[in-house]
Design a protein around this motif. Structure first.
Motif, PDB file in Angstrom:
ATOM      1  N   THR A   1       0.840  -1.209   0.000  1.00 56.97           N
ATOM      2  CA  THR A   1       0.000   0.000   0.000  1.00 56.97           C
ATOM      3  C   THR A   1       0.876   1.261   0.000  1.00 56.97           C
TER       4      THR A   1
ATOM      5  N   ILE B   1      -2.326   3.316  -9.357  1.00 62.12           N
ATOM      6  CA  ILE B   1      -3.462   3.847  -8.601  1.00 62.12           C
ATOM      7  C   ILE B   1      -3.317   5.351  -8.403  1.00 62.12           C
ATOM      8  N   HIS B   2      -2.165   5.784  -7.958  1.00 55.92           N
ATOM      9  CA  HIS B   2      -2.017   7.186  -7.557  1.00 55.92           C
ATOM     10  C   HIS B   2      -1.909   8.125  -8.746  1.00 55.92           C
TER      11      HIS B   2
ATOM     12  N   VAL C   1      -3.540  11.101  -1.829  1.00 51.09           N
ATOM     13  CA  VAL C   1      -4.300   9.867  -2.046  1.00 51.09           C
ATOM     14  C   VAL C   1      -3.727   8.810  -1.110  1.00 51.09           C
TER      15      VAL C   1
ATOM     16  N   HIS D   1      -4.074   4.777   0.090  1.00 45.03           N
ATOM     17  CA  HIS D   1      -4.623   3.443  -0.175  1.00 45.03           C
ATOM     18  C   HIS D   1      -4.175   2.509   0.939  1.00 45.03           C
TER      19      HIS D   1
ATOM     20  N   LEU E   1      -9.598   3.335  -0.121  1.00 48.78           N
ATOM     21  CA  LEU E   1      -8.861   4.468  -0.684  1.00 48.78           C
ATOM     22  C   LEU E   1      -9.555   5.750  -0.244  1.00 48.78           C
TER      23      LEU E   1
ATOM     24  N   CYS F   1      -9.062  10.236  -0.392  1.00 50.38           N
ATOM     25  CA  CYS F   1      -8.369  11.399  -0.949  1.00 50.38           C
ATOM     26  C   CYS F   1      -8.617  12.571  -0.013  1.00 50.38           C
TER      27      CYS F   1
END
Ligand SMILES: [Zn+2]
Length: 259
Positions: free
Chosen positions: A35, A88-89, A102, A104, A170, A172
């Motif tokens: 992660t 992902i980011h 962000v 996760h 997740l 933000c």
């Protein structure tokens, strides 16, 4: 070796991001070397953890700087980054210019709720803040396919939280503190839901009107930089970090508290 000289704004982002990693570890929300948490820097760049460090090992000066294409611009440890983390980011930073951080996570309760067909239920105050404010992303395997970025962004939409089914959570935020505090509330929402469901007793469901009301109250709180700043500075003090106060925002405090 002395730390390189960086702009004050970047130093503060690095301090906050490293603190978020260490707080995640301290609160049991980390997962070995897996992660990631990222923070946006000026100039289409973002910071990620060096791949291979445990969260409690991350420091402000070990963070890796990458650009929107995944090119490593600065890698103090030489460890590089987790490729799935970049997938992902980078997707979210590119699609959501309002997002500064962000986060996760693979927390046990978060993954457990991600395995439930009905997902997160607005059963309590923590969880009601996510009422109609959370996305769901179907699992596609370990996030190594850059094509998944389109679907990640679509499923997150304009929300600041997402359950990644059969995978994790997740969040933000405008800032690192915003994303961290939201993740902790989301994880507590999941833990509480599982605890309530585990009793086998009938669950008390709030009305849609009440869920809307509480979610709007949280929106107001989260829009208050002052409230978030107070909460995040309190978290930093757990690590012995005294961040400078910004007293000019004090007037924003009225009417924006979460009790
Ligand atoms: Zn993951």
């Amino acid at each position: 070796m002395s730390a390189p000289t960086r702009p004050a704004e970047e130093q503060a982002i690095r301090r906050d991001l490293a603190a978020a990693y260490r707080l995640m570890a301290r609160d049991g929300m980390d997962d070995g070397i897996s992660t990631h948490i990222s923070a946006r820097l000026p100039g289409e760049r973002f910071l990620l953890n060096a791949f291979g460090l445990r969260f409690e090992e991350v420091t402000a000066d070990s963070l890796v700087t990458v650009d929107a294409e995944g090119e490593v611009l600065d890698d103090p440890t030489g460890l590089g980054i987790n490729p799935a983390g970049f997938t992902i980011h980078s997707a979210i930073h590119a699609a959501r210019p309002d997002v500064g951080c962000v986060l996760h996570a693979h927390t046990v309760a978060g993954v457990a709720v991600s395995c439930l067909e009905e997902g997160l239920l607005p059963l309590n105050q923590w969880a009601m803040q996510f009422h109609q404010r959370i996305g769901y992303h179907d699992y596609e395997g370990i996030a190594l396919d850059l094509d998944e970025r389109r679907r990640l962004v679509a499923h997150l939409g304009s929300h600041n939280a997402m359950i990644m089914r059969q995978h994790g959570l997740l969040t933000c935020g405008n800032s690192v503190g915003d994303a961290f505090l939201r993740m902790r509330d989301l994880e507590r929402s999941c833990q509480t839901q599982l605890a309530a469901q585990a009793t086998g007793q009938p669950l008390r469901h709030a009305s849609l009107e009440l869920c809307d009301h509480v979610a709007n109250q949280y929106d107001k709180w989260n829009d208050s930089d002052y409230g978030l700043e107070l909460a995040w500075r309190a978290e930093l003090r757990r690590l012995g970090i005294e961040a400078p106060a910004q007293p000019h925002r004090a007037q924003e405090a009225t009417g924006s508290t979460v009790a």
